[in-house]
Design a protein around this motif. Sequence first.
Motif, PDB file in Angstrom:
ATOM      1  N   CYS A 138       9.545  -5.154  -4.360  1.00 37.23           N
ATOM      2  CA  CYS A 138       9.322  -4.107  -5.354  1.00 37.23           C
ATOM      3  C   CYS A 138      10.640  -3.835  -6.069  1.00 37.23           C
ATOM      4  CB  CYS A 138       8.734  -2.853  -4.725  1.00 37.23           C
ATOM      5  SG  CYS A 138       9.733  -2.114  -3.437  1.00 37.23           S
ATOM      6  N   GLN A 139      10.617  -2.929  -7.020  1.00 42.55           N
ATOM      7  CA  GLN A 139      11.755  -2.772  -7.937  1.00 42.55           C
ATOM      8  C   GLN A 139      12.385  -1.385  -7.863  1.00 42.55           C
ATOM      9  OE1 GLN A 139      12.707  -5.398 -10.170  1.00 42.55           O
ATOM     10  NE2 GLN A 139      11.315  -6.569  -8.900  1.00 42.55           N
TER      11      GLN A 139
ATOM     12  N   MET B 151       0.858  -1.170   0.000  1.00 47.02           N
ATOM     13  CA  MET B 151       0.000   0.000   0.000  1.00 47.02           C
ATOM     14  C   MET B 151       0.904   1.232   0.000  1.00 47.02           C
ATOM     15  SD  MET B 151      -3.279  -0.703   0.048  1.00 47.02           S
ATOM     16  CE  MET B 151      -4.275  -2.191   0.258  1.00 47.02           C
ATOM     17  N   VAL B 152       0.617   2.156  -0.870  1.00 47.49           N
ATOM     18  CA  VAL B 152       1.408   3.365  -0.986  1.00 47.49           C
ATOM     19  C   VAL B 152       0.766   4.437  -0.110  1.00 47.49           C
ATOM     20  CG1 VAL B 152       2.351   5.053  -2.583  1.00 47.49           C
ATOM     21  CG2 VAL B 152       1.874   2.727  -3.372  1.00 47.49           C
ATOM     22  N   ASN B 153       1.522   5.024   0.794  1.00 45.68           N
ATOM     23  CA  ASN B 153       0.922   6.083   1.610  1.00 45.68           C
ATOM     24  C   ASN B 153       1.284   7.461   1.064  1.00 45.68           C
ATOM     25  OD1 ASN B 153       3.464   6.798   2.581  1.00 45.68           O
ATOM     26  ND2 ASN B 153       3.328   5.319   4.247  1.00 45.68           N
TER      27      ASN B 153
ATOM     28  N   VAL C  59       7.930   1.723  -1.005  1.00 45.94           N
ATOM     29  CA  VAL C  59       6.867   1.142  -0.192  1.00 45.94           C
ATOM     30  C   VAL C  59       7.402  -0.068   0.552  1.00 45.94           C
ATOM     31  CG1 VAL C  59       4.627   0.017  -0.249  1.00 45.94           C
ATOM     32  CG2 VAL C  59       5.119   1.873  -1.836  1.00 45.94           C
ATOM     33  N   THR C  60       7.392  -0.029   1.872  1.00 44.67           N
ATOM     34  CA  THR C  60       7.777  -1.216   2.626  1.00 44.67           C
ATOM     35  C   THR C  60       7.284  -1.136   4.057  1.00 44.67           C
ATOM     36  OG1 THR C  60       9.578  -2.608   3.388  1.00 44.67           O
ATOM     37  CG2 THR C  60      10.037  -0.255   3.300  1.00 44.67           C
ATOM     38  N   SER C  61       7.006  -2.288   4.611  1.00 44.82           N
ATOM     39  CA  SER C  61       6.647  -2.327   6.021  1.00 44.82           C
ATOM     40  C   SER C  61       7.775  -3.022   6.797  1.00 44.82           C
ATOM     41  CB  SER C  61       5.340  -3.100   6.202  1.00 44.82           C
ATOM     42  OG  SER C  61       5.448  -4.348   5.572  1.00 44.82           O
ATOM     43  N   LEU C  62       8.874  -3.260   6.087  1.00 47.03           N
ATOM     44  CA  LEU C  62       9.992  -3.993   6.677  1.00 47.03           C
ATOM     45  C   LEU C  62      10.684  -3.164   7.761  1.00 47.03           C
ATOM     46  CD1 LEU C  62      10.775  -6.772   5.567  1.00 47.03           C
ATOM     47  CD2 LEU C  62      12.726  -5.695   4.464  1.00 47.03           C
TER      48      LEU C  62
END
Lengths: 588, 588
Positions: free
Chosen positions: B556-557, A453-455, B495-498
């Motif tokens: 993602c890239q 998800m992009v914030n 975008v990451t939740s890592l």
Amino acid sequence: MTQNESSPAIKIIPLGGLHEIGKNTCVFEYNDEIVLLDAGLAFPTDGMHGVNIVLPDMTYLRENRHKIKGMIVTHGHEDHIGGIAFHLKQFDIPVIYGPRLAMAMLEGKLEEAGVRDRTELRTVRPRDVVRMGSSFFVEFIRNTHSIADSFTIALHTPAGVIIHTGDFKIDHTPVDGEAFDFQRLAEHGEKGVLCLISDSTNSEIPGSTPSERSVYPNLDRIFAQAKGRLLVTTFASSVHRINMILEIAKKQNRVVSIVGRSMLNVIAHARNLGYIKCEDSLLQPLHVVRSLPDESVLILTTGSQGEPMSAMTRISRGEHSHLKIRPGDTVVFSANPIPGNTIAVVNTIDRLMMQGAKVIYGREHGIHVSGHACQEDQKLMIALTRPKFFLPAHGEHRMLIKHAETARSMGIPADNMLIMHNGDVVEVSEEAIRVAGKVPAGNELVDTSGTGMVNSQVLQERQRLAEEGIVTVATAVDWNGKLMAKPEIHLRGVVTSLERSLLQKWVQERIEEVLSDRWSDFAQYVGGEQVEVDWVGLQVQVERELQRVIRRELHCQPSVTLLMQTPEEPVKATDGRRRRRTAAQVAF
Amino acid sequence: MTQNESSPAIKIIPLGGLHEIGKNTCVFEYNDEIVLLDAGLAFPTDGMHGVNIVLPDMTYLRENRHKIKGMIVTHGHEDHIGGIAFHLKQFDIPVIYGPRLAMAMLEGKLEEAGVRDRTELRTVRPRDVVRMGSSFFVEFIRNTHSIADSFTIALHTPAGVIIHTGDFKIDHTPVDGEAFDFQRLAEHGEKGVLCLISDSTNSEIPGSTPSERSVYPNLDRIFAQAKGRLLVTTFASSVHRINMILEIAKKQNRVVSIVGRSMLNVIAHARNLGYIKCEDSLLQPLHVVRSLPDESVLILTTGSQGEPMSAMTRISRGEHSHLKIRPGDTVVFSANPIPGNTIAVVNTIDRLMMQGAKVIYGREHGIHVSGHACQEDQKLMIALTRPKFFLPAHGEHRMLIKHAETARSMGIPADNMLIMHNGDVVEVSEEAIRVAGKVPAGNELVDTSGTGMVNSQVLQERQRLAEEGIVTVATAVDWNGKLMAKPEIHLRGVVTSLERSLLQKWVQERIEEVLSDRWSDFAQYVGGEQVEVDWVGLQVQVERELQRVIRRELHCQPSVTLLMQTPEEPVKATDGRRRRRTAAQVAF
């Protein structure tokens, strides 16, 4: 009258589709029971960099998942079913009811997303009534639209009957012969409709939307005039249009080849269910039609909106591996550009013409009609249902306003209607309609990989990167405030004619200056011995200096980031209690 | 017939304005003498991140600056004069001839850009003929267009007369009473025109463009119905429209306040020169009209195209410091959105409505007409001039094609016309018209700072950054292949939740692995002593590894960049001849 004595009130909470076209998602709630109507997606607008799909804010549903009794699907367009899989990734929906074609398309989507087991899919037929939870009875009423098998919904609730039109047009001569069920609407109007929620898409356009059938003679004539191959593009979901195109192709002795994944997908479902009727021999793969004479070939493709990866766009760029434009080809755009797509469409048309194709496009040919009701059709809907309260839906602000004006002109009092916003909690009872609250509303943005998800912070960063680029400086500073190595500098997306070595020299000088002038401000000493360094403060200070010098020298405003590496352990470390923060904590 | 005996040939080299709308720039060349006709700009399209202005490729002019005898300006629109200052920054133009209004606007632009002294500006009047170089005589013929004081050009050359229409419409009742000089065109037609180069903008539209005057009664009626303040927006350069708006305001006893820099600018010039006639008392600054009753105020603003920084857009966002929408305000859009601006315009309209304004927009009100000729008008131009050769100009591909079809329908043979591309060297003589060569053509992109040129590599980098963001890793490696400090990592637009610490750990492990496993591949030894390290190769190797691991872990890239700092001097350096390359040479 106190709250307890008043007549029952239903909550209507639109989560998408208002002040926008797309991601239609609506919540009906009564006594801790939620019924959802559609869950669509929208496509990204300008500035939504790297975003693939736009979904409504699902916070309210996530937090109230235990209340969800089920979902109603009105028809199979992406802006009505494209979000369902994403909902199911976050919470179960016990049951989804919808028309056959939409359910077939949905089933494929859910399987692909691996969430098929999170719900039960139940197909309904016109005039079916199903119970959902203890308070809702849902009646499915056949309407006419650009996709086959589309419903208007009558929601029987403790507060009264709410009619949700879904998407509709008034087509008295539908291609599939399935007439709009005006009788049921009229019956509800006679008995009393509490509230009408109606499609506002074309509320700015006077008159009536022409029947889908009106494009037939025009397509027939244009196809007949084509000397060579015919390439035709339309919306993949326009099942009626596709039916007509196939019929004319057969009549004119052309074999049809379908190109484009979504087109193949919809046609497969529609044929299975009998919405598209044609013998197998009419449809042939590309490699078969390639050996046929040009005048006996029709290629039906996606890409009517100039979508970058679509078949027609790739053909126009000469980048489609199996299909190149030949002199004598006629390309027919049986679709108008949706606002926002105009430039992409005309560029595609230009490229096709440059490759030698004759291109038929534009309103004057009468080869496209809308799937949505214009003003006179919207009036008929109001006249048939005679609602007490009126809620224009499915449209941008000025469309909602125009639709409300139309309703006013038919005698619905201004107090009996509302211009809703996504997230409004609209309470409607026999007495009144009002906005009783607000739930989180907005966009959840799915990135191109489909996983994240992009914030808004990421979007802002991307916008900044896109406009001015980024300069990154790497430096390594030792425990004594000396450089361990020559700093490195990296420019990406930055406009400059400056010599790299010069910039590198300035950057190094600036870092060394700050280190020598300001080191004592950041190093802490106990009894003459250095015991701690405020690496974070130092990093901020150096980065600020570098930003100033880089922006001044480059004459532009790139993002400037300093990655300052610091020693793992201080060389003179003796104090075990030392709390060490690394500089990059602020940069990350 | 040999080359020497053949009749003289003129070279026509369009550098902009073909297969596009904008940056109209045309070169006429004969015997090493160049005359330029207009030098316009275009505005950036999607994907031109951080670009402010688009100019034609000026390589040919830079390389042939000594040939330039002067420039002809047809009228004062930005897509015809907006590029001149940028040309003058690169080379002198001895003299520029043009109509009064355009020259007044141009003079201001050149002064602002500090290049006023690079050329001589000479104002011409209708039917003036000026000599340019030894071979060209230029005749200025009054035409009608949306801006006042606009010319069609008759270029008398050794090969014959070339008519360049400039931008035109056929307006038999022009607002300023200055009629199209059909007599001169007809006279040329009678004597013989070698080649007609004609405006193709509206060649897809049948019929005739209505007179500018036709909007008067509609504006008059709409203004009269407004109860409160009137806010009106149109193109700043639409001098005729502005004249009518001022006239109606006066008649209806409204005082006018002009808002927006470009509007103020054009009106000042047009009033000075008498193209806009109104007494001083009609125009009042905003702080004065603020104290007047709403029904006696008309505010005329920029922003009819939803331009982000324009007055109307800021008003719609509630961000204009001196002007807020009040209930009772009527906003009139006296302009249609140019394709590509539709979304910005309707969003502006929606925001104005949400703030309580009544907004009048859309074709059905008859409050805007085009400034360009439709098919029947284009036919009249061909009929009057009776050219031997025909070149459709000023339009996208399909517009050029349609215009050529129109010319074909009037009897001009297909061999006597060409669809030109920017950069084509078109040679026209009494015998034939042909493309004789090609010069560099394309876009020069000026960035938002106005100082730098954006190249396609920078644009590609920005596009990549915008879509996926960037991960930068800084590391410092010593002469023994050991890390000097903990690597730092920075994410921007990703975008990451890592967890940050986890990613940092993986990155460090990966770098240490590559250093330990592969060091011997990059270090060179002589007699057991390490004498050189291939830092570039090592950097590439580590970066590749990091890219793999980062993209895998983040799903993602993003762009992945490694800034590897290396020691200033090898610790064991003994060999003076050692050629040392630093790793960052490949990264920069």
